[in-house]
Scaffold this motif. Structure first.
Motif, PDB file in Angstrom:
ATOM      1  N   ALA A   9       0.835  -1.204   0.000  1.00  0.00           N
ATOM      2  CA  ALA A   9       0.000   0.000   0.000  1.00  0.00           C
ATOM      3  C   ALA A   9       0.870   1.254   0.000  1.00  0.00           C
ATOM      4  N   PHE A  10       1.918   1.272   0.820  1.00  0.00           N
ATOM      5  CA  PHE A  10       2.821   2.429   0.893  1.00  0.00           C
ATOM      6  C   PHE A  10       3.479   2.687  -0.468  1.00  0.00           C
ATOM      7  N   VAL A  11       3.988   1.639  -1.104  1.00  0.00           N
ATOM      8  CA  VAL A  11       4.648   1.796  -2.401  1.00  0.00           C
ATOM      9  C   VAL A  11       3.667   2.352  -3.432  1.00  0.00           C
ATOM     10  N   ARG A  12       2.426   1.869  -3.444  1.00  0.00           N
ATOM     11  CA  ARG A  12       1.444   2.347  -4.414  1.00  0.00           C
ATOM     12  C   ARG A  12       1.072   3.808  -4.159  1.00  0.00           C
ATOM     13  N   VAL A  13       0.967   4.196  -2.905  1.00  0.00           N
ATOM     14  CA  VAL A  13       0.652   5.588  -2.589  1.00  0.00           C
ATOM     15  C   VAL A  13       1.764   6.500  -3.080  1.00  0.00           C
ATOM     16  N   VAL A  14       3.015   6.105  -2.841  1.00  0.00           N
ATOM     17  CA  VAL A  14       4.158   6.922  -3.291  1.00  0.00           C
ATOM     18  C   VAL A  14       4.140   7.042  -4.809  1.00  0.00           C
ATOM     19  N   GLU A  15       3.927   5.941  -5.501  1.00  0.00           N
ATOM     20  CA  GLU A  15       3.974   5.961  -6.968  1.00  0.00           C
ATOM     21  C   GLU A  15       2.768   6.663  -7.577  1.00  0.00           C
ATOM     22  N   ALA A  16       1.604   6.554  -6.930  1.00  0.00           N
ATOM     23  CA  ALA A  16       0.394   7.195  -7.460  1.00  0.00           C
ATOM     24  C   ALA A  16       0.300   8.659  -7.080  1.00  0.00           C
ATOM     25  N   GLY A  17       0.900   9.050  -5.970  1.00  0.00           N
ATOM     26  CA  GLY A  17       0.891  10.440  -5.535  1.00  0.00           C
ATOM     27  C   GLY A  17      -0.299  10.811  -4.676  1.00  0.00           C
ATOM     28  N   ASN A  18      -1.271   9.894  -4.510  1.00  0.00           N
ATOM     29  CA  ASN A  18      -2.405  10.161  -3.629  1.00  0.00           C
ATOM     30  C   ASN A  18      -3.072   8.839  -3.253  1.00  0.00           C
ATOM     31  N   PHE A  19      -3.884   8.921  -2.211  1.00  0.00           N
ATOM     32  CA  PHE A  19      -4.515   7.706  -1.678  1.00  0.00           C
ATOM     33  C   PHE A  19      -5.623   7.179  -2.588  1.00  0.00           C
ATOM     34  N   SER A  20      -6.350   8.072  -3.240  1.00  0.00           N
ATOM     35  CA  SER A  20      -7.462   7.642  -4.080  1.00  0.00           C
ATOM     36  C   SER A  20      -6.972   6.782  -5.243  1.00  0.00           C
ATOM     37  N   ARG A  21      -5.942   7.268  -5.939  1.00  0.00           N
ATOM     38  CA  ARG A  21      -5.403   6.520  -7.076  1.00  0.00           C
ATOM     39  C   ARG A  21      -4.793   5.196  -6.605  1.00  0.00           C
ATOM     40  N   ALA A  22      -4.116   5.227  -5.473  1.00  0.00           N
ATOM     41  CA  ALA A  22      -3.499   4.011  -4.938  1.00  0.00           C
ATOM     42  C   ALA A  22      -4.561   2.964  -4.591  1.00  0.00           C
TER      43      ALA A  22
END
Length: 314
Positions: A9-22
């Motif tokens: 989850a942390f990696v996806r948030v960093v790569e997406a730039g926001n929680f919604s996209r992650a």
């Protein structure tokens, strides 16, 4: 906390730039993603992300953690993929122990089929009638017939086989043809078989309907290997009680003649056994399944085409 899920989850948030996209990429509700990140930060006792109303930024600790997490998750994905490949295409070495008769007359002739299916498996075959200690001798599995003497082993029943009495035409011409099991006690020669484990000689076992005879007959020669036992019979040394598929080719060729054809032995049950401490790897599992298939068909022992045959005395 599921630490792996939190790291993903942390990696996806960093790569997406926001929680919604992650949350969309993870197919996970946004509150769940938020909770995982909070649990991860609490576990690490440091802030990983700077949150604003428009974007999520990475703290210096978060940037360092991100690099390590990406590498670790990549390794984990590779491990999962390699295991999936090994399940679909098993590979490696298997140490298997097989009695001589099963090896020569069923297993070895059928191995081309096994290797066509599993070309990356290497088999080390121990071929003898001597029972092995699976753990002490590092044997993955063994094929055994008869009663199982070690209750700690895991056993899978794969079939059964019967014994047949046979002799050469020359022997019968010299000593006559017995008409009843009791005739074997009067002037006939038998070839003895003794256990390689205990040294105890195996009695002749015969039944017809409700009538049953177990005869411990005198012998002139005894052996502790099934292939040698058959060789002694082919040499005309006496009457043998041998597994049916082993003698069938010689009966068909006329080298041996069945004796007391109305009598049969009790069926000998065949098992594949392995230690409960032995990890059931994909290569061991597919071999056990293949052996079970090999001996399938009504539970009967099926001799292979091209079975290895012994030379016959002229």
């Amino acid at each position: 906390m599921d630490q792996i899920a939190a790291m993903r989850a942390f990696v996806r948030v960093v790569e997406a730039g926001n929680f919604s996209r992650a949350s969309d990429l993870l197919d996970m509700p946004k509150p769940t993603v938020t909770k995982l990140i909070q649990q991860l930060e609490a576990h690490l006792r440091t802030r990983l992300l700077n949150r604003t109303t428009r974007r999520v930024g990475v703290t210096p600790d978060g940037a360092a953690y991100y690099e390590r997490a990406v590498a670790l998750l990549s390794d984990l994905d590779e491990i999962d993929a390699s295991m999936a490949r090994s399940q679909s295409s098993p590979s490696g070495r298997l140490r298997v122990d097989v009695p001589s008769s099963l090896a020569l007359y069923s297993l070895i002739p059928a191995l081309p089929d096994f290797f066509a299916r599993y070309p990356d498996i290497r088999l080390d075959l121990g071929v003898s009638d001597r029972p092995v200690d699976l753990l002490a001798e590092n044997v993955d599995c063994a094929i055994r017939g008869g009663d199982l003497l070690d209750p700690t082993l895991i056993a899978r029943r794969v079939g059964e086989v019967r014994l047949m009495l046979c002799a050469t035409p020359g022997y019968l011409q010299t000593y006559g043809t017995p008409l009843h099991p009791r005739d074997l006690e009067a002037g006939h020669r038998v070839i003895g078989y003794f256990s390689a484990r205990t040294g105890r000689r195996v009695a002749f076992d015969m039944e017809r309907g409700e009538e049953r005879h177990e005869l411990d007959l005198p012998y002139f020669v005894a052996v502790n290997d099934s292939t040698a036992y058959l060789a002694a019979g082919l040499a005309g040394l006496g009457i043998t009680q041998t597994i049916e598929p082993m003698v069938t080719p010689y009966i068909e060729s006329g080298a041996l003649v069945r004796v007391l054809p109305d009598w049969h032995s009790a069926p000998i049950v065949l098992h594949v056994v392995y230690s409960p401490n032995r990890h059931l790897s994909s290569r061991l599992r597919v071999f056990v399944d293949w052996v079970a298939e090999r001996f399938a068909g009504g539970g009967a022992y099926r001799p292979g085409q091209g079975a290895i045959q012994l030379p016959v005395q002229p």
